[in-house]
Design an enzyme around this catalytic site. Structure first.
Site, PDB file in Angstrom:
ATOM      1  N   HIS A 140       4.008  -4.637   8.977  1.00  0.00           N
ATOM      2  CA  HIS A 140       4.170  -4.048  10.649  1.00  0.00           C
ATOM      3  C   HIS A 140       2.905  -4.390  11.156  1.00  0.00           C
ATOM      4  O   HIS A 140       2.529  -4.372  12.345  1.00  0.00           O
ATOM      5  CB  HIS A 140       3.846  -2.721  10.957  1.00  0.00           C
ATOM      6  CG  HIS A 140       5.149  -1.920  10.321  1.00  0.00           C
ATOM      7  ND1 HIS A 140       6.422  -2.724   9.987  1.00  0.00           N
ATOM      8  CD2 HIS A 140       5.315  -1.058   9.224  1.00  0.00           C
ATOM      9  CE1 HIS A 140       7.235  -1.677   9.492  1.00  0.00           C
ATOM     10  NE2 HIS A 140       6.049  -0.996   9.032  1.00  0.00           N
ATOM     11  N   TYR A 192      10.522   8.950   1.212  1.00  0.00           N
ATOM     12  CA  TYR A 192      11.444   7.779   0.071  1.00  0.00           C
ATOM     13  C   TYR A 192      12.029   8.536  -0.821  1.00  0.00           C
ATOM     14  O   TYR A 192      11.831   7.609  -2.185  1.00  0.00           O
ATOM     15  CB  TYR A 192       8.967   7.461   0.113  1.00  0.00           C
ATOM     16  CG  TYR A 192       8.912   6.756   1.083  1.00  0.00           C
ATOM     17  CD1 TYR A 192       9.102   5.382   1.454  1.00  0.00           C
ATOM     18  CD2 TYR A 192       7.921   7.263   1.924  1.00  0.00           C
ATOM     19  CE1 TYR A 192       8.816   4.951   3.150  1.00  0.00           C
ATOM     20  CE2 TYR A 192       7.142   6.993   2.900  1.00  0.00           C
ATOM     21  CZ  TYR A 192       7.459   5.980   3.915  1.00  0.00           C
ATOM     22  OH  TYR A 192       6.714   5.325   4.320  1.00  0.00           O
ATOM     23  N   ASN A 210       8.237  -5.485  -0.629  1.00  0.00           N
ATOM     24  CA  ASN A 210       7.984  -3.874   0.416  1.00  0.00           C
ATOM     25  C   ASN A 210       6.500  -4.318   0.278  1.00  0.00           C
ATOM     26  O   ASN A 210       5.946  -3.586   0.074  1.00  0.00           O
ATOM     27  CB  ASN A 210       8.411  -3.062  -0.400  1.00  0.00           C
ATOM     28  CG  ASN A 210       8.712  -2.043   0.311  1.00  0.00           C
ATOM     29  OD1 ASN A 210       7.860  -1.926   1.217  1.00  0.00           O
ATOM     30  ND2 ASN A 210       9.158  -0.491  -0.303  1.00  0.00           N
ATOM     31  N   ARG A 238      12.850   4.527  13.077  1.00  0.00           N
ATOM     32  CA  ARG A 238      11.482   5.982  12.599  1.00  0.00           C
ATOM     33  C   ARG A 238      10.295   5.403  13.632  1.00  0.00           C
ATOM     34  O   ARG A 238      11.134   4.392  14.964  1.00  0.00           O
ATOM     35  CB  ARG A 238      10.605   5.543  11.804  1.00  0.00           C
ATOM     36  CG  ARG A 238      11.765   6.143  10.127  1.00  0.00           C
ATOM     37  CD  ARG A 238      10.833   5.323   8.865  1.00  0.00           C
ATOM     38  NE  ARG A 238       9.724   6.527   8.753  1.00  0.00           N
ATOM     39  CZ  ARG A 238       9.238   6.219   8.036  1.00  0.00           C
ATOM     40  NH1 ARG A 238       8.783   5.074   6.621  1.00  0.00           N
ATOM     41  NH2 ARG A 238       7.938   6.770   7.794  1.00  0.00           N
ATOM     42  N   ARG A 291       4.918  11.111  -2.551  1.00  0.00           N
ATOM     43  CA  ARG A 291       4.838  10.709  -0.775  1.00  0.00           C
ATOM     44  C   ARG A 291       5.826  11.345   0.253  1.00  0.00           C
ATOM     45  O   ARG A 291       6.935  10.247   0.139  1.00  0.00           O
ATOM     46  CB  ARG A 291       4.483   8.773  -0.867  1.00  0.00           C
ATOM     47  CG  ARG A 291       3.989   8.877   0.468  1.00  0.00           C
ATOM     48  CD  ARG A 291       4.273   6.911   0.700  1.00  0.00           C
ATOM     49  NE  ARG A 291       3.981   6.249   1.663  1.00  0.00           N
ATOM     50  CZ  ARG A 291       3.957   5.458   1.883  1.00  0.00           C
ATOM     51  NH1 ARG A 291       4.399   4.633   0.925  1.00  0.00           N
ATOM     52  NH2 ARG A 291       3.676   4.846   3.070  1.00  0.00           N
ATOM     53  N   SER A 335      12.751   3.188   3.579  1.00  0.00           N
ATOM     54  CA  SER A 335      13.260   3.758   4.499  1.00  0.00           C
ATOM     55  C   SER A 335      13.994   2.707   5.526  1.00  0.00           C
ATOM     56  O   SER A 335      13.779   1.942   4.708  1.00  0.00           O
ATOM     57  CB  SER A 335      12.132   4.534   5.808  1.00  0.00           C
ATOM     58  OG  SER A 335      11.001   3.838   5.968  1.00  0.00           O
ATOM     59  N   GLU A 358      12.895  -9.277   2.503  1.00  0.00           N
ATOM     60  CA  GLU A 358      12.121  -7.854   2.247  1.00  0.00           C
ATOM     61  C   GLU A 358      13.101  -6.042   1.948  1.00  0.00           C
ATOM     62  O   GLU A 358      14.232  -7.175   2.173  1.00  0.00           O
ATOM     63  CB  GLU A 358      11.972  -8.464   4.385  1.00  0.00           C
ATOM     64  CG  GLU A 358      11.595  -6.868   5.042  1.00  0.00           C
ATOM     65  CD  GLU A 358      10.879  -6.500   6.092  1.00  0.00           C
ATOM     66  OE1 GLU A 358      12.430  -7.219   6.887  1.00  0.00           O
ATOM     67  OE2 GLU A 358      10.076  -6.604   7.172  1.00  0.00           O
ATOM     68  N   PRO A 385       0.382  -0.981   0.277  1.00  0.00           N
ATOM     69  CA  PRO A 385      -0.488  -0.047  -0.316  1.00  0.00           C
ATOM     70  C   PRO A 385       1.065   1.535   0.166  1.00  0.00           C
ATOM     71  O   PRO A 385       2.106   1.258   0.934  1.00  0.00           O
ATOM     72  CB  PRO A 385      -0.645   0.102   1.678  1.00  0.00           C
ATOM     73  CG  PRO A 385      -0.273  -1.181   2.171  1.00  0.00           C
ATOM     74  CD  PRO A 385       0.542  -2.095   1.211  1.00  0.00           C
ATOM     75  N   ASN A 386       0.413   2.206  -0.728  1.00  0.00           N
ATOM     76  CA  ASN A 386       0.856   3.463  -1.064  1.00  0.00           C
ATOM     77  C   ASN A 386       1.524   3.674  -1.812  1.00  0.00           C
ATOM     78  O   ASN A 386       2.564   5.002  -1.773  1.00  0.00           O
ATOM     79  CB  ASN A 386       0.763   4.096   0.264  1.00  0.00           C
ATOM     80  CG  ASN A 386      -0.258   4.072   1.172  1.00  0.00           C
ATOM     81  OD1 ASN A 386      -1.353   5.019   0.873  1.00  0.00           O
ATOM     82  ND2 ASN A 386       0.057   3.960   2.947  1.00  0.00           N
ATOM     83  N   ALA A 423       3.158  -0.828   4.689  1.00  0.00           N
ATOM     84  CA  ALA A 423       2.167  -0.893   6.358  1.00  0.00           C
ATOM     85  C   ALA A 423       2.145  -1.861   6.916  1.00  0.00           C
ATOM     86  O   ALA A 423       2.028  -2.278   7.974  1.00  0.00           O
ATOM     87  CB  ALA A 423       1.268   0.564   6.478  1.00  0.00           C
TER      88      ALA A 423
HETATM   89  C1  DQA Z   1       8.282   1.228   3.804  1.00  0.00           C
HETATM   90  C2  DQA Z   1       8.633   1.290   5.576  1.00  0.00           C
HETATM   91  C3  DQA Z   1       7.222   1.343   5.436  1.00  0.00           C
HETATM   92  O1  DQA Z   1       6.789   1.458   7.571  1.00  0.00           O
HETATM   93  C4  DQA Z   1       6.072   2.742   5.623  1.00  0.00           C
HETATM   94  O2  DQA Z   1       4.767   2.074   6.271  1.00  0.00           O
HETATM   95  C5  DQA Z   1       5.899   1.739   4.100  1.00  0.00           C
HETATM   96  C6  DQA Z   1       7.162   2.224   3.060  1.00  0.00           C
HETATM   97  C7  DQA Z   1       9.450   1.879   3.377  1.00  0.00           C
HETATM   98  O3  DQA Z   1       9.388   1.327   1.711  1.00  0.00           O
HETATM   99  O4  DQA Z   1      10.442   2.757   3.669  1.00  0.00           O
HETATM  100  O5  DQA Z   1       4.421   2.503   3.322  1.00  0.00           O
HETATM  101  O6  DQA Z   1       8.054  -0.472   3.290  1.00  0.00           O
END
Ligand code: DQA
Length: 145
Positions: free
Chosen positions: A83, A25, A77, A110, A20, A105, A101, A12-13, A80
Site C-alpha cells: 500500500h 491471518y 505478498n 478491510r 499475528r 486477507s 500479487e 514485513p510481519n 504493508a
Molecule cells: C496482507 C494484507 C496487507 O494489507 C497487510 O499489511 C499484510 C498482510 C495479507 O496477506 O493479507 O501485512 O498482505
C-alpha cells in the site's frame, strides 16, 4: 529464459504468521505455507524459493534477482508495502518476470488504507482473500504462464 523456479517473496510481519492477528491471518505459519507450496510445486514440476524480509530493499533486490536467475514467476505478498511502495511498483515494472500479487486477507474488505495496491498496479494478476490457499492458487496460476 523461463525455468521451473518460482520465487515466493514475503514482506514485513509475515514472519509472525501463526501468532499475528490469527482471526485475520489464520494459525498457519510461513513454514507451514512453504511446506504446502513445496508439495504442490513438486507435483507441478516446479521449484519454490520462499523468502521473507521486513525490509523493502531486500524485496526490490530479490525481484531483480528473480529476473537474473531466469525465474518462471514471482509470487509476491508485500505485506504493508503493498500500500506504500513505489520502489516495489518500479521494480515489478523494471523486470519481465511475471509477478503475481498474493494476500491472505482481502484488503478491499478491510480498512481504507489497504484499498490502494502499488503491487496490483504493476502485477500480472492478484489472488487475495483465501488465507494460505491464496499462495496455492497463485502457484497454480504461475504454472500456467
Ligand atoms: C496482507 C494484507 C496487507 O494489507 C497487510 O499489511 C499484510 C498482510 C495479507 O496477506 O493479507 O501485512 O498482505
Amino acid at each position: 529464459m523461463a525455468s521451473n523456479l518460482v520465487y515466493v517473496l514475503n514482506g514485513p510481519n509475515l514472519n509472525l504468521l501463526g501468532t499475528r492477528e490469527p482471526e485475520i491471518y489464520g494459525h498457519e505459519t510461513l513454514d507451514d505455507i512453504a511446506a504446502r507450496l513445496d508439495d504442490r510445486a513438486r507435483e507441478l514440476g516446479l521449484t519454490i524459493d520462499l523468502r521473507q524480509s521486513n525490509h523493502e530493499g531486500h524485496l526490490v533486490d530479490w525481484l531483480h534477482e528473480a529476473q537474473a536467475e531466469g525465474a518462471k514467476a514471482v509470487l509476491l505478498n508485500a505485506g504493508a508495502y503493498t500500500h506504500t511502495s513505489v520502489a516495489l511498483y518500479d521494480a515489478i515494472k523494471a523486470i519481465v518476470t511475471p509477478v503475481i500479487e498474493v494476500h491472505l486477507s482481502n484488503p478491499h474488505t478491510r480498512e481504507a488504507l489497504r484499498h490502494k495496491s502499488y503491487i496490483g498496479m504493476a502485477a500480472k494478476g492478484t489472488i487475495a482473500g483465501f488465507g494460505p490457499q491464496s499462495y496455492l492458487l497463485a502457484l497454480e496460476a504461475a504454472a500456467t504462464i
